[in-house]
Design an enzyme around this catalytic site. Structure first.
Site, PDB file in Angstrom:
ATOM      1  N   ASN A 139       0.796  -1.234   0.000  1.00 39.75           N
ATOM      2  CA  ASN A 139       0.000   0.000   0.000  1.00 39.75           C
ATOM      3  C   ASN A 139       0.829   1.285   0.000  1.00 39.75           C
ATOM      4  O   ASN A 139       0.399   2.294  -0.527  1.00 39.75           O
ATOM      5  CB  ASN A 139      -1.011  -0.013   1.152  1.00 39.75           C
TER       6      ASN A 139
ATOM      7  N   GLU B 147       4.689  -4.941  11.769  1.00 41.56           N
ATOM      8  CA  GLU B 147       3.628  -3.953  11.540  1.00 41.56           C
ATOM      9  C   GLU B 147       2.542  -4.652  10.751  1.00 41.56           C
ATOM     10  O   GLU B 147       2.666  -4.845   9.542  1.00 41.56           O
ATOM     11  CB  GLU B 147       4.184  -2.765  10.733  1.00 41.56           C
TER      12      GLU B 147
ATOM     13  N   CYS C  99      -3.532   0.158   6.845  1.00 43.17           N
ATOM     14  CA  CYS C  99      -3.606  -0.808   7.958  1.00 43.17           C
ATOM     15  C   CYS C  99      -4.283  -0.236   9.194  1.00 43.17           C
ATOM     16  O   CYS C  99      -4.947  -0.945   9.925  1.00 43.17           O
ATOM     17  CB  CYS C  99      -2.209  -1.267   8.310  1.00 43.17           C
TER      18      CYS C  99
ATOM     19  N   GLU D 224       7.493   1.683  14.786  1.00 43.88           N
ATOM     20  CA  GLU D 224       8.246   2.396  13.763  1.00 43.88           C
ATOM     21  C   GLU D 224       8.168   3.885  14.087  1.00 43.88           C
ATOM     22  O   GLU D 224       7.356   4.336  14.891  1.00 43.88           O
ATOM     23  CB  GLU D 224       7.669   2.116  12.370  1.00 43.88           C
TER      24      GLU D 224
END
Ligand code: NAD
Length: 485
Positions: free
Chosen positions: A154, A251, A285, A459
């Protein structure tokens, strides 16, 4: 004629483009038209070996440079990315189908932010001095070594930078494998890093499907794996990394709640729900796909939402007037259409959208279901497409329990004008990245990541430094050593 999106070669290793056409061909399909615009080849074992051995070797000298020297290169790369933003955004649009209106402001720019931020931090990665009477302990923040990054489809530029920038800032090297669906953008990131002065071998890109990812994760030379992907893939990759006692960042996916209380500003709440469900055609997400609306404002909220969703402009993603693009692939479109059918079959009320758009490419109309209940498939599973589920609730206590009733825990949002309630509710939600009167902001300065099945580690921000480095502790004795014998 070769399409402008076709890269010079499939892989980028040791500072240069490398090709090996013996690998499985991977067609790159432009989601807006369905036409093939490029081909890359999956990495053969020889390519994987070349990338890993070169990254292992190059890391030693890189870790010995000062943080300021490393940071300078990352900051230079950030400047080049910004200068080339238009060209990189056009490529991101070819790779993903996301509209240029979005890619111009969210992809290379976000990658450049990460390069600039971690470039700036690199010179300040120091340890501690811990006095122990006459003795003392000092700590050193050291690189992990060779890191593997594996991306989802994405945000191909952003993911390549969000992993690469902190890894390199800390003195690591990286082998990055983009998603096979969007293999183009990470090559540009590698090219730009080297143009900025990155020594050869420190940031390598290899293409391939899960097998190539798996070959990287299981190699004993690899010290850390950072994956952006789905929960099922995360479980496999985490297990493989654990077998080698490697560090991980995961993630993964989500089914995040967005809670709208009846005292909220309706237009802001509708804006949050639109951003949290329809940006990148829902392929995000952290999306707030379970929109809980307090009963008192339900019909007003739905009416305004339907009205504003009607303003979505589906069209050529390279036209800056388009604000809603296609699904990344035919496969993803079919998965999402399957969920829409389930929503209808299980009794949810369709407010708008609900079908493939009548145009070429893999477009689905932005879709809103109301009267969704907690047990419906569309309220339980991650759809990763433009499908919003609106659920009703009465009380704060009830909505918190229902919001947390999921295996996921990536994000959560609350809209209310009662600020004590906002903090009280956020404090009880099981999610890593939360929003109050907003949704889906992801600046590099803020930690990003999930709890429960949505992931491990963070992150961005200073948190990412902890996940790409390790601490050595050194006890220094000033006097004699006492021993029992
Ligand atoms: P995916 O899990 O299918 O693939 C992710 C990557 O893993 C790909 O590069 C794939 O080739 C690789 N892979 C697959 N099997 C592997 C294996 N056994 N070993 C090593 N690598 C393997 O995910 P996707 O369909 O590309 O992306 C969508 C998913 O990613 C969604 O679930 C979404 O929520 C998640 N996502 C999460 C974040 C986040 O930051 N939390 C961001 C974007 C997407």
């Amino acid at each position: 004629m070769t399409h402008p999106a076709q890269p010079k070669a499939s892989h980028f290793i040791n500072g240069e483009y490398v090709e090996d056409t013996a690998g499985t061909p991977i067609p790159v399909i432009y989601a807006a038209t369905g036409e093939q615009i490029a081909t890359v080849y999956a990495a053969t074992p020889a390519i994987v070996e070349q990338a890993l051995s070169t990254a292992k070797e190059a890391q030693k000298a890189w870790a010995k440079m000062t943080g300021t020297e490393r940071g300078r290169i990352l900051r230079r790369a950030a400047d080049i990315m910004r200068e080339r933003n238009h060209e990189l955004s056009v490529l991101e649009t070819y790779d993903t189908g996301k509209p240029l209106q979005e890619t111009l402001v969210a992809d290379a720019t976000s990658g450049a932010d990460a390069l600039e931020y971690f470039g700036g931090l690199a010179g300040s990665l120091t340890g501690e001095h811990i006095p122990m009477g006459e003795d003392w302990v000092y700590t050193v923040r050291e690189a992990l070594g060779l890191c593997v990054g594996i991306g989802a489809w994405n945000y191909p530029t952003q993911i390549a930078c969000w992993k690469g920038a902190p890894a390199l800032a800390c003195g690591n090297s990286m082998v990055f494998k983009p998603s096979e669906t969007t293999p183009l953008c990470a090559l540009k990131v590698a090219e730009i890093l080297h143009e900025a002065g990155l020594p050869a071998g420190l940031y390598n890109v290899v293409q391939g499907m899960g097998e190539v990812g798996s070959a990287l994760v299981t190699d004993p030379r690899v010290d850390k794996v950072s994956l952006t992907g789905s929960v099922p893939t995360g479980k496999k990759v985490y297990a493989a990394a654990a077998a080698g006692m490697k560090h991980v960042t995961m993630e993964l996916g989500g089914k995040s709640p967005l809670i709208i209380f009846d005292d909220a500003d309706i237009d802001n709440a509708v804006g949050g729900a639109i951003n949290g469900n329809f940006y990148s055609s829902g392929q995000v997400c952290s999306n707030g796909t379970r929109v809980f609306v307090q009963k008192g404002i339900k019909e007003k909220f739905l009416a305004r939402l339907a009205e504003r969703t009607g303003n979505a402009v589906l069209g050529d993603p390279q036209d800056e007037a388009t604000n809603f693009g296609p699904m990344v692939s035919e496969n993803q479109m079919n998965i999402v259409l399957g969920y829409i059918e389930k929503g209808k079959a299980e009794g949810a009320r369709l407010i708008c959208g609900g079908k493939r758009a009548d145009m070429p490419g893999f477009y689905i109309e932005p879709t809103v279901f109301a009267d969704v209940t907690d047990d419906m498939t569309i309220a339980r599973e991650e759809i990763f497409g433009p499908v919003m589920s609106v659920l009703d609730f009465d009380t704060e206590e009830e909505v918190i329990a229902r919001a947390n009733d999921t295996e996921y825990g990536l994000s959560a949002g609350v809209f209310t004008n009662d600020f004590t309630r906002a903090h009280r509710v956020i404090g009880q939600l099981e999610a890593g990245s939360c929003f109050i009167n907003s949704y889906n902001d992801a600046p590099v300065e803020a930690p990003f990541g999930g709890v429960k099945a949505s992931g491990v580690g963070r992150e961005n921000s200073k948190e990412a430094i902890k996940h790409f480095s390790q601490v050595k502790s050194v006890y220094v004795r000033m006097g004699d050593v006492e021993a029992a014998f």
